[in-house]
Design a protein around this motif. Structure first.
Motif, mmCIF file in Angstrom:
data_model
loop_
_atom_site.group_PDB
_atom_site.id
_atom_site.type_symbol
_atom_site.label_atom_id
_atom_site.label_comp_id
_atom_site.label_asym_id
_atom_site.label_seq_id
_atom_site.Cartn_x
_atom_site.Cartn_y
_atom_site.Cartn_z
ATOM 1 N N UNK A 145 46.258 39.477 41.295
ATOM 2 C CA UNK A 145 45.214 39.180 40.306
ATOM 3 C C UNK A 145 44.394 40.414 39.934
ATOM 4 N N UNK A 146 43.795 41.127 40.895
ATOM 5 C CA UNK A 146 43.039 42.337 40.516
ATOM 6 C C UNK A 146 43.946 43.489 40.084
ATOM 7 N N UNK A 147 45.187 43.485 40.555
ATOM 8 C CA UNK A 147 46.084 44.592 40.230
ATOM 9 C C UNK A 147 46.466 44.592 38.752
ATOM 10 N N UNK A 148 46.608 43.411 38.166
ATOM 11 C CA UNK A 148 47.064 43.335 36.778
ATOM 12 C C UNK A 148 45.960 42.911 35.812
ATOM 13 N N UNK A 149 44.775 42.596 36.312
ATOM 14 C CA UNK A 149 43.716 42.106 35.432
ATOM 15 C C UNK A 149 43.219 43.213 34.504
ATOM 16 N N UNK A 150 42.935 42.829 33.273
ATOM 17 C CA UNK A 150 42.413 43.779 32.295
ATOM 18 C C UNK A 150 41.028 43.374 31.793
ATOM 19 N N UNK A 151 40.850 42.095 31.463
ATOM 20 C CA UNK A 151 39.639 41.663 30.769
ATOM 21 C C UNK A 151 38.390 41.872 31.616
ATOM 22 N N UNK A 152 38.396 41.322 32.844
ATOM 23 C CA UNK A 152 37.205 41.439 33.684
ATOM 24 C C UNK A 152 36.914 42.897 34.037
ATOM 25 N N UNK A 153 37.973 43.652 34.335
ATOM 26 C CA UNK A 153 37.780 45.061 34.679
ATOM 27 C C UNK A 153 37.196 45.833 33.497
ATOM 28 N N UNK A 154 37.647 45.529 32.294
ATOM 29 C CA UNK A 154 37.137 46.213 31.105
ATOM 30 C C UNK A 154 35.672 45.887 30.867
ATOM 31 N N UNK A 155 35.279 44.637 31.093
ATOM 32 C CA UNK A 155 33.889 44.231 30.884
ATOM 33 C C UNK A 155 32.965 44.927 31.877
ATOM 34 N N UNK A 156 33.355 44.978 33.140
ATOM 35 C CA UNK A 156 32.490 45.545 34.181
ATOM 36 C C UNK A 156 32.468 47.067 34.121
ATOM 37 N N UNK A 157 33.620 47.691 33.957
ATOM 38 C CA UNK A 157 33.698 49.154 34.008
ATOM 39 C C UNK A 157 33.250 49.782 32.702
ATOM 40 N N UNK A 158 33.521 49.142 31.586
ATOM 41 C CA UNK A 158 33.103 49.694 30.300
ATOM 42 C C UNK A 158 33.892 50.932 29.920
ATOM 43 N N UNK A 159 33.179 51.981 29.493
ATOM 44 C CA UNK A 159 33.835 53.193 29.004
ATOM 45 C C UNK A 159 33.824 54.321 30.024
ATOM 46 N N UNK A 190 38.173 53.681 35.870
ATOM 47 C CA UNK A 190 39.192 52.851 35.241
ATOM 48 C C UNK A 190 40.188 52.326 36.276
ATOM 49 N N UNK A 191 40.710 51.147 36.012
ATOM 50 C CA UNK A 191 41.878 50.660 36.743
ATOM 51 C C UNK A 191 43.124 50.996 35.921
ATOM 52 N N UNK A 192 44.290 50.795 36.497
ATOM 53 C CA UNK A 192 45.516 51.188 35.796
ATOM 54 C C UNK A 192 45.706 50.370 34.517
ATOM 55 N N UNK A 193 45.289 49.123 34.517
ATOM 56 C CA UNK A 193 45.480 48.305 33.312
ATOM 57 C C UNK A 193 44.666 48.860 32.145
ATOM 58 N N UNK A 194 43.425 49.283 32.401
ATOM 59 C CA UNK A 194 42.594 49.865 31.334
ATOM 60 C C UNK A 194 43.160 51.211 30.911
ATOM 61 N N UNK A 195 43.539 52.026 31.885
ATOM 62 C CA UNK A 195 44.065 53.350 31.565
ATOM 63 C C UNK A 195 45.346 53.286 30.762
ATOM 64 N N UNK A 196 46.269 52.417 31.160
ATOM 65 C CA UNK A 196 47.524 52.295 30.419
ATOM 66 C C UNK A 196 47.282 51.757 29.018
ATOM 67 N N UNK A 197 46.317 50.868 28.885
ATOM 68 C CA UNK A 197 45.998 50.361 27.549
ATOM 69 C C UNK A 197 45.482 51.484 26.646
ATOM 70 N N UNK A 198 44.688 52.388 27.196
ATOM 71 C CA UNK A 198 44.181 53.508 26.393
ATOM 72 C C UNK A 198 45.286 54.457 25.956
ATOM 73 N N UNK A 199 46.378 54.488 26.688
ATOM 74 C CA UNK A 199 47.502 55.337 26.275
ATOM 75 C C UNK A 199 48.154 54.846 24.990
ATOM 76 N N UNK A 200 47.911 53.579 24.629
ATOM 77 C CA UNK A 200 48.558 52.999 23.452
ATOM 78 C C UNK A 200 47.662 53.013 22.225
ATOM 79 N N UNK A 201 46.520 53.695 22.296
ATOM 80 C CA UNK A 201 45.670 53.816 21.116
ATOM 81 C C UNK A 201 46.332 54.715 20.079
ATOM 82 N N UNK A 202 45.860 54.621 18.859
ATOM 83 C CA UNK A 202 46.530 55.304 17.747
ATOM 84 C C UNK A 202 46.657 56.806 17.961
ATOM 85 N N UNK A 203 45.610 57.418 18.521
ATOM 86 C CA UNK A 203 45.641 58.876 18.677
ATOM 87 C C UNK A 203 46.458 59.343 19.876
#
Length: 297
Positions: free
Chosen positions: A224-238, A243-256
């Motif tokens: 659950x915590x290993x793959x969670x994105x939503x709660x981690x994004x809300x608490x950690x912010x920017x 960052x957890x790996x789910x947030x970091x990997x998601x940032x790799x897919x941004x347009x830039x």
């Protein structure tokens, strides 16, 4: 007599043929489903070794293969610090798993073995609350965490541990309770006659007989915590340091970033799956041992 035997043989052969056809169809369907399940995994693995950049490729198999995507994840930390994210996630997942497993198994044991006035209302309330997804209370939870000062610096990791462990799934609790209900209460009564306390019954009798459900709880509490994105994004912010790996990997897919980091994203996805696979293989042995012990008991 001959006609009856012939008719019986005909029916038998017909049933055998029908059984063969049914089994063949089932195997074909299962084979197709396995291809559907395995294909995305195989594609991600192949993409992680692709030397060409970008998210688009004209061929399924890479024209040239390299391991530099994996190397870059751990060496090029100026933009994306993957080792830091991996460490944060591992730290959160391990401690959340330990606390959540203890909470869930303890509560399930109490609800299964003890009788008190608030037992049935508690079970009903827990069942009703379990019908609502956790993210419905996300905003309220965030302000509660912020109110006690756990949204600053490294305390964000502690906040996630408390949230994941304290908000472990109601379904897991009910599954564990149902398993404890199948263990004969006569075993507990015999232990009480011998002078054992409730804690000794829980730790020395119930837990050794409950390895399958403990394994299930550990796996779910870790994933659950290993793959969670939503709660981690809300608490950690920017704050990228936490960052957890789910947030970091998601940032790799941004347009830039997607053109240069897409194949490295695939490599990160493969690496993220390794701890879960190792944990599953390691815990599977205890699951089998627990089933054997339960049957013997």
């Amino acid at each position: 007599m001959k006609k009856q035997e012939e008719l019986a043989n005909f029916k038998k052969n017909k049933m055998s043929t029908r059984r063969v056809v049914t089994n063949t169809l089932v195997h074909i369907i299962l084979g197709l489903l396995s291809v559907v399940w395995v294909f995305p995994i195989f594609w991600v693995i192949m993409t992680s070794f692709r030397a060409e950049k970008g998210s688009y490729s004209t061929t399924f198999f890479p024209k040239s293969m390299t391991i530099s995507n994996y190397v870059t994840l751990f060496t090029d930390t100026d933009v994306f610090n993957f080792p830091k994210w991996f460490g944060n996630t591992f730290f959160i997942a391990v401690f959340s798993c330990i606390l959540a497993t203890f909470y869930l198994v303890s509560i399930a044991f109490v609800m299964s073995r003890l009788r008190f006035k608030a037992r049935k209302p508690f079970l009903n309330i827990a069942l009703i609350l379990g019908m609502f997804p956790g993210f419905m209370s996300m905003v309220a939870v965030y302000y509660l965490i912020k109110g006690i000062g756990l949204t600053e610096g490294p305390l964000k990791l502690l906040a996630l541990i408390l949230l994941y462990s304290g908000g472990a799934g109601i379904l897991q609790f009910y599954v564990a309770k149902g398993f404890f209900d199948t263990i004969p209460k006569a075993i507990d009564e015999a232990a009480f006659i011998d002078g054992a306390t409730k804690w000794q019954v829980f730790t020395r009798i119930t837990l050794p007989l409950s390895k399958p459900i403990i394994v299930y709880t550990v796996l779910q509490s870790f994933m659950a915590p290993w793959i969670d994105f939503i709660m981690a994004k809300v608490i950690i912010g920017a704050d990228s340091k936490y960052y957890t790996v789910s947030i970091g990997l998601w940032n790799m897919l941004t347009r830039e970033n997607i053109y240069n980091w897409y194949t490295r994203f695939a490599a990160g996805a493969v690496i993220v799956s390794i701890p879960i696979a190792i944990l599953f293989v390691f815990m599977q042995r205890f699951y089998t041992d627990g089933m054997t012990g339960a049957v013997k008991g």
